[in-house]
Design an enzyme around this catalytic site. Structure first.
Site, PDB file in Angstrom:
ATOM      1  N   THR A 135      20.552 -14.060  -6.883  1.00 35.21           N
ATOM      2  CA  THR A 135      20.490 -15.521  -6.691  1.00 35.21           C
ATOM      3  C   THR A 135      21.058 -16.285  -7.895  1.00 35.21           C
ATOM      4  O   THR A 135      20.869 -15.879  -9.044  1.00 35.21           O
ATOM      5  CB  THR A 135      19.013 -15.921  -6.482  1.00 35.21           C
ATOM      6  OG1 THR A 135      18.516 -15.166  -5.389  1.00 35.21           O
ATOM      7  CG2 THR A 135      18.869 -17.406  -6.202  1.00 35.21           C
TER       8      THR A 135
ATOM      9  N   ARG B 238     -22.785 -16.928   7.461  1.00 30.79           N
ATOM     10  CA  ARG B 238     -23.086 -18.346   7.271  1.00 30.79           C
ATOM     11  C   ARG B 238     -23.753 -18.935   8.506  1.00 30.79           C
ATOM     12  O   ARG B 238     -23.282 -18.735   9.633  1.00 30.79           O
ATOM     13  CB  ARG B 238     -21.775 -19.089   7.022  1.00 30.79           C
ATOM     14  CG  ARG B 238     -21.926 -20.572   6.748  1.00 30.79           C
ATOM     15  CD  ARG B 238     -22.432 -20.795   5.385  1.00 30.79           C
ATOM     16  NE  ARG B 238     -22.351 -22.177   4.947  1.00 30.79           N
ATOM     17  CZ  ARG B 238     -22.868 -22.584   3.793  1.00 30.79           C
ATOM     18  NH1 ARG B 238     -23.463 -21.721   2.989  1.00 30.79           N
ATOM     19  NH2 ARG B 238     -22.764 -23.847   3.448  1.00 30.79           N
TER      20      ARG B 238
ATOM     21  N   GLN C 138     -14.915 -21.984  15.837  1.00 35.06           N
ATOM     22  CA  GLN C 138     -14.687 -20.989  14.770  1.00 35.06           C
ATOM     23  C   GLN C 138     -14.049 -19.732  15.371  1.00 35.06           C
ATOM     24  O   GLN C 138     -13.163 -19.130  14.781  1.00 35.06           O
ATOM     25  CB  GLN C 138     -16.028 -20.655  14.091  1.00 35.06           C
ATOM     26  CG  GLN C 138     -15.900 -19.861  12.797  1.00 35.06           C
ATOM     27  CD  GLN C 138     -15.582 -20.731  11.582  1.00 35.06           C
ATOM     28  OE1 GLN C 138     -15.259 -21.894  11.717  1.00 35.06           O
ATOM     29  NE2 GLN C 138     -15.641 -20.156  10.403  1.00 35.06           N
TER      30      GLN C 138
ATOM     31  N   GLU D 157      13.609 -12.431  -0.583  1.00 34.41           N
ATOM     32  CA  GLU D 157      14.126 -11.346   0.274  1.00 34.41           C
ATOM     33  C   GLU D 157      14.670 -11.914   1.578  1.00 34.41           C
ATOM     34  O   GLU D 157      14.586 -11.275   2.630  1.00 34.41           O
ATOM     35  CB  GLU D 157      13.029 -10.316   0.577  1.00 34.41           C
ATOM     36  CG  GLU D 157      12.541  -9.556  -0.632  1.00 34.41           C
ATOM     37  CD  GLU D 157      13.456  -8.434  -1.048  1.00 34.41           C
ATOM     38  OE1 GLU D 157      14.281  -7.987  -0.245  1.00 34.41           O
ATOM     39  OE2 GLU D 157      13.350  -8.039  -2.218  1.00 34.41           O
TER      40      GLU D 157
ATOM     41  N   ASP E 148      15.293 -16.081   3.174  1.00 29.90           N
ATOM     42  CA  ASP E 148      14.498 -17.193   3.705  1.00 29.90           C
ATOM     43  C   ASP E 148      14.237 -16.953   5.205  1.00 29.90           C
ATOM     44  O   ASP E 148      15.132 -16.526   5.940  1.00 29.90           O
ATOM     45  CB  ASP E 148      15.302 -18.483   3.492  1.00 29.90           C
ATOM     46  CG  ASP E 148      14.696 -19.650   4.224  1.00 29.90           C
ATOM     47  OD1 ASP E 148      13.761 -20.238   3.678  1.00 29.90           O
ATOM     48  OD2 ASP E 148      15.161 -19.940   5.349  1.00 29.90           O
TER      49      ASP E 148
HETATM   50  C1  LIG Z   1       9.238 -16.295  -7.279  1.00 29.02           C
HETATM   51  C2  LIG Z   1      10.642 -15.959  -6.902  1.00 29.02           C
HETATM   52  C3  LIG Z   1      11.150 -14.712  -7.209  1.00 29.02           C
HETATM   53  C4  LIG Z   1      12.480 -14.411  -6.912  1.00 29.02           C
HETATM   54  N1  LIG Z   1      13.013 -13.207  -7.331  1.00 29.02           N
HETATM   55  C5  LIG Z   1      14.338 -13.009  -7.202  1.00 29.02           C
HETATM   56  C6  LIG Z   1      14.954 -11.851  -7.806  1.00 29.02           C
HETATM   57  O1  LIG Z   1      14.300 -11.017  -8.449  1.00 29.02           O
HETATM   58  N2  LIG Z   1      16.297 -11.699  -7.665  1.00 29.02           N
HETATM   59  C7  LIG Z   1      17.047 -12.590  -6.967  1.00 29.02           C
HETATM   60  O2  LIG Z   1      18.254 -12.384  -6.879  1.00 29.02           O
HETATM   61  N3  LIG Z   1      16.509 -13.687  -6.384  1.00 29.02           N
HETATM   62  C8  LIG Z   1      15.176 -13.923  -6.503  1.00 29.02           C
HETATM   63  N4  LIG Z   1      14.615 -15.051  -5.949  1.00 29.02           N
HETATM   64  C9  LIG Z   1      15.436 -15.978  -5.215  1.00 29.02           C
HETATM   65  C10 LIG Z   1      15.177 -15.936  -3.718  1.00 29.02           C
HETATM   66  O3  LIG Z   1      15.680 -14.755  -3.180  1.00 29.02           O
HETATM   67  C11 LIG Z   1      15.809 -17.182  -3.116  1.00 29.02           C
HETATM   68  O4  LIG Z   1      15.011 -18.277  -3.526  1.00 29.02           O
HETATM   69  C12 LIG Z   1      15.906 -17.095  -1.611  1.00 29.02           C
HETATM   70  O5  LIG Z   1      16.900 -16.188  -1.245  1.00 29.02           O
HETATM   71  C13 LIG Z   1      16.208 -18.461  -0.953  1.00 29.02           C
HETATM   72  O6  LIG Z   1      17.290 -19.065  -1.531  1.00 29.02           O
HETATM   73  P1  LIG Z   1      17.188 -20.558  -2.081  1.00 29.02           P
HETATM   74  O7  LIG Z   1      16.008 -20.654  -2.963  1.00 29.02           O
HETATM   75  O8  LIG Z   1      18.497 -20.882  -2.666  1.00 29.02           O
HETATM   76  O9  LIG Z   1      16.911 -21.436  -0.824  1.00 29.02           O
HETATM   77  P2  LIG Z   1      17.993 -22.240   0.034  1.00 29.02           P
HETATM   78  O10 LIG Z   1      18.976 -21.285   0.588  1.00 29.02           O
HETATM   79  O11 LIG Z   1      18.523 -23.369  -0.762  1.00 29.02           O
HETATM   80  O12 LIG Z   1      17.062 -22.778   1.178  1.00 29.02           O
HETATM   81  C14 LIG Z   1      16.358 -24.029   1.083  1.00 29.02           C
HETATM   82  C15 LIG Z   1      15.975 -24.477   2.490  1.00 29.02           C
HETATM   83  O13 LIG Z   1      17.164 -24.636   3.263  1.00 29.02           O
HETATM   84  C16 LIG Z   1      17.072 -23.954   4.471  1.00 29.02           C
HETATM   85  N5  LIG Z   1      18.371 -23.336   4.815  1.00 29.02           N
HETATM   86  C17 LIG Z   1      19.243 -22.726   3.999  1.00 29.02           C
HETATM   87  N6  LIG Z   1      20.277 -22.250   4.694  1.00 29.02           N
HETATM   88  C18 LIG Z   1      20.054 -22.548   5.995  1.00 29.02           C
HETATM   89  C19 LIG Z   1      20.728 -22.290   7.208  1.00 29.02           C
HETATM   90  N7  LIG Z   1      21.851 -21.593   7.252  1.00 29.02           N
HETATM   91  N8  LIG Z   1      20.166 -22.718   8.366  1.00 29.02           N
HETATM   92  C20 LIG Z   1      19.009 -23.419   8.349  1.00 29.02           C
HETATM   93  N9  LIG Z   1      18.321 -23.682   7.228  1.00 29.02           N
HETATM   94  C21 LIG Z   1      18.822 -23.247   6.062  1.00 29.02           C
HETATM   95  C22 LIG Z   1      16.048 -22.836   4.243  1.00 29.02           C
HETATM   96  O14 LIG Z   1      15.369 -22.511   5.451  1.00 29.02           O
HETATM   97  C23 LIG Z   1      15.106 -23.452   3.233  1.00 29.02           C
HETATM   98  O15 LIG Z   1      14.059 -24.111   3.886  1.00 29.02           O
HETATM   99  C24 LIG Z   1      13.283 -15.356  -6.234  1.00 29.02           C
HETATM  100  C25 LIG Z   1      12.741 -16.597  -5.891  1.00 29.02           C
HETATM  101  C26 LIG Z   1      11.457 -16.916  -6.251  1.00 29.02           C
HETATM  102  C27 LIG Z   1      10.951 -18.301  -5.969  1.00 29.02           C
END
Ligand SMILES: Cc1cc2nc3c(=O)[nH]c(=O)nc-3n(C[C@H](O)[C@H](O)[C@H](O)COP(=O)(O)OP(=O)(O)OC[C@H]3O[C@@H](n4cnc5c(N)ncnc54)[C@H](O)[C@@H]3O)c2cc1C
Length: 698
Positions: free
Chosen positions: A190, A369, A388, A479, A481
């Protein structure tokens, strides 16, 4: 046609009689007003209150031990080793209040202890027995979710990239160090400007033929590697995903060969200093998972040997020639990402583990409870309230359903790793995307419901829901979205649909579409759409048929809409116009697969009483899902009004029946108290309040 009235005489659906309903509402208002203002209690005759309590109904006899035996994976022993190791080590248990920095150090000590002291070797299991590896991931995640994720970064992501994208020379050089934690590493895909759209990432790796090296560069701040687990503090290496640039002899100077993966040392092996040309910053305090040190990486002309290209799908020779067994950038990219599904499988599986913990705590507490009750009689358990039951019983049923579906997924993944069969690869890819998305979204929502179902005591940090919710929340995003992953499922479904009409064959998971397409494209049967008998509604054929009918219809209608809109909007515009429809289609397909696996699991259960209990739970799962989507079924007259009503009544009745064996069902998950770790969710209910009070010093 059967009459449901005769079937359910004397059962809870009698409450649906309008008069009874009104009486019940009046009674509740009276009870509540009594609670608010005790003086104003009107006299209520006791016979009118009988329907309020559910206790005392006939229940299925089921043994939690038999259930546990059936649910238990073949690697329960290693999970118990994990639990016992941490139980015996108070210094390795994560306290409730801990700073980010302390949590990170603790998490590292937990991981090193697990590998070097407890002798758990996750990387060996990744290679030899992936099912065992996922069992460890689940167990470790229930000790501390940060630890589960840190382990996943080390072995599924960093280790997995070396194993799956590299060749023998990489395995020979790195396996031991990754396995024994001498080489803690990261997976740097990323970037600040690109997450889901991996193909848009901008980091570059340019080949320098003079020195036989690649030069890694971050061309602009948008290309800074972001969120990289293990980078801020502990990582010594990173698998960096970058566009491979090769020098050419034409005017362009370099040629972009697409995204490839490279091993880049980021810290000195002895001093742990960050290496020259690399800048690392901390991504800071997060909503959850603060035991994982996520960092940001920037590269300035960082040189690495040519051998550090993970060259399974594409290689560069000493003289700068590119070779690959795959014909195009897109194919290589798909193959690269396809090798990384293991992380997704692990998340789906662990998410069910989280759901089991939350449901166990919420159910045990709801049984313990007591609030309100008929006048001058003992208070009743809050799980005796229909509301519930409605919150928790379909959730308990879903937990069982997901257990069987994700167990199937890990088995299929292990099989795929052995056989490399192309059809299986495609099935596992789609199933892992769909189940990861569906299960993690469901668990995230359920964690809030469980907290709320436990009232104020659910809000005490010691009772776990806060940390479970915060730590698990990001499972929906990393892994892959969830919204993006569901679209991959929709793409595969459409591909299958197209092939069907071009005379192609369908792979195993999708086989049902073959029949569905032929049967379901006609109008629903007006006779069966009115059938409302219990035997019919609880027949797995009806339930599966309903799920599959919905998927087939959604598939057919979205294919039609896409064709229509692409004429005016183009492919991308048409896809976006139909996006919500496509997401519903993907979820519907995944639900069909989950139900099919659950039905199979019920049929295969050797113990008669466990089978009866599982059948009840499976029926609740199926009918609750149908009821939740009843509008769709009604719209197309698949279900007539009388049948819709019968489904609703039966769902509530089944919720009530499942409630009667809820204790055995959660005990069947075999989660010891030192794993659930919530005083209100203790197995010995009589100790729960005193343990909880002790946490506040009483
Ligand atoms: C705690 C944490 C640990 C992580 N660890 C790693 C790591 O070790 N290595 C690594 O490489 N990455 C890592 N990541 C990154 C993670 O894999 C990305 O955050 C993830 O792939 C989503 O990408 P983004 O954050 O850019 O979201 P975006 O792609 O910007 O998405 C934002 C929103 O837009 C929507 N969206 C995006 N594209 C589309 C589409 N085509 N159609 C409809 N909706 C869309 C999504 O549904 C989402 O709601 C980590 C992230 C976090 C927060």
């Amino acid at each position: 046609m059967e009459s449901h009235e005769t079937k359910y005489s004397n059962s809870v659906e009698e409450d649906y009689d309008i008069n009874q309903d009104q009486a019940a509402v009046t009674r509740r208002i009276q009870r509540l007003s009594l609670h608010l203002n005790p003086i104003s209690e009107p006299p209520v005759s006791s016979d009118r209150l009988q329907l309020l309590t559910c206790a005392g109904r006939a229940k299925i006899n089921v043994s939690d031990e038999q259930l546990a035996k059936y649910l238990r994976g073949k690697h329960r022993d290693i999970q118990e080793r994990v639990y016992e190791y941490f139980n015996a080590k108070p210094d390795l248990q994560t306290p409730l209040e801990i700073s980010k920095d302390e949590h990170r150090e603790l998490c590292m000590r937990q991981l090193v202890g697990l590998v070097r002291e407890a002798g758990i070797r996750p990387f060996k299991y990744v290679v030899e027995d992936p099912v065992k590896y996922f069992a460890v991931v689940e167990a470790v995640g229930s000790v501390d979710m940060s630890l589960g994720i840190k382990l996943g970064v080390q072995y599924s992501l960093w280790g997995g990239s070396v194993l799956n994208l590299g060749t023998k020379k990489h395995k020979d050089k790195y396996f031991e160090g990754i396995d024994n934690m001498d080489y803690p590493g990261c997976f740097a895909m990323t970037e600040l400007h690109h997450g889901s759209n991996v193909q848009g990432l901008q980091t570059i790796a340019t080949f320098d033929p003079l020195r036989d090296e690649f030069i890694i560069d971050t061309p602009n701040d948008g290309a800074i590697k972001w969120w990289i687990g293990n980078a801020a503090v502990h990582g010594k290496f990173a698998t960096v995903f970058a566009k491979l640039m090769l020098p050419t002899h034409d005017t362009k100077g370099v040629s972009d060969m697409g995204v490839h993966a490279f091993i880049v040392p980021i810290r000195d092996m002895k001093t742990h200093e960050v290496l020259p040309g690399i800048e690392i910053h901390d991504c800071g305090h997060k909503v959850g998972l603060n035991g994982v040190d996520n960092g940001a990486l920037k590269f300035r002309s960082v040189r690495i040997p040519r051998d550090n290209l993970l060259n399974r799908f594409g290689d560069v020779s000493r003289d700068g020639k590119y070779t690959s067994s795959l014909p195009s950038i897109n194919k290589r990219f798909a193959a690269t990402l396809g090798e990384l599904v293991g992380g997704r499988v692990g998340l789906a599986y662990s998410s069910v583990g989280v759901l089991k913990i939350a449901v166990t705590i919420a159910v045990r507490y709801s049984l313990l409870r007591q609030q309100f009750g008929p006048p001058k009689q003992p208070e009743i358990s809050i799980l005796d309230y229909q509301s519930q039951q409605h919150k928790l019983m379909p959730m308990l049923a879903s937990t069982y359903a997901f257990h069987f579906a994700t167990s199937y997924l890990v088995e299929k993944y292990a099989e795929m790793k052995k056989s490399r069969d192309e059809e299986l690869v495609s099935d596992v890819h789609t199933l892992s995307a769909g189940l990861k998305a569906y299960v993690t979204s469901y668990t995230a929502k359920s964690l809030s419901t469980c907290r709320e179902a436990c009232g104020g005591h659910g809000y005490a940090a010691v009772n776990r829901f806060g940390s479970l919710r915060n730590d698990h929340d990001i499972f929906q995003t990393f892994e892959g979205d969830n919204t993006v992953l569901l679209q991959q499922v929709a793409v595969y479904l459409l591909k299958q649909y197209k092939e069907k009409f071009q005379g192609g064959t369908l792979t195993v998971t999708w086989n049902y579409l073959r029949e569905s397409m032929n049967t379901y494209l006609s109008q629903p049967n007006p006779v069966t759409s009115r059938w409302e008998g219990e035997d019919h509604l609880r027949n797995p054929n009806f339930q599966l048929d309903a799920f599959r009918y919905r998927t087939s219809r959604l598939l057919q209608s979205v294919a039609f809409r896409l064709r229509k809109h692409s004429k005016t909007l183009g492919g991308f515009g048409a896809w976006n116009r139909c996006l919500n429809h496509l997401l519903t289609l993907a979820e519907s397909h995944i639900e069909s697969v989950i139900l099919a696996k659950f039905i199979e699991a019920v049929r295969s259960c050797p113990d008669v009483s466990s089978r009866a209990a599982l059948k009840l739970v499976c029926d609740l799962y199926a009918l609750d899902r149908i009821w939740n989507d009843i509008g769709t079924y009604r719209n197309v007259d698949y279900v007539a009004p009388n049948k819709a009503k019968a489904i609703h009544k039966l769902t509530e009745y089944l919720s009530f029946q499942v409630k009667n064996i809820a204790k055995e069902l959660v005990d069947g998950f075999e989660l010891p108290d030192h794993v659930t770790r919530a005083p209100i969710g203790m197995q010995a209910a009589e100790e729960a309040y005193s343990q909880y009070a002790q946490c506040s010093g009483f």
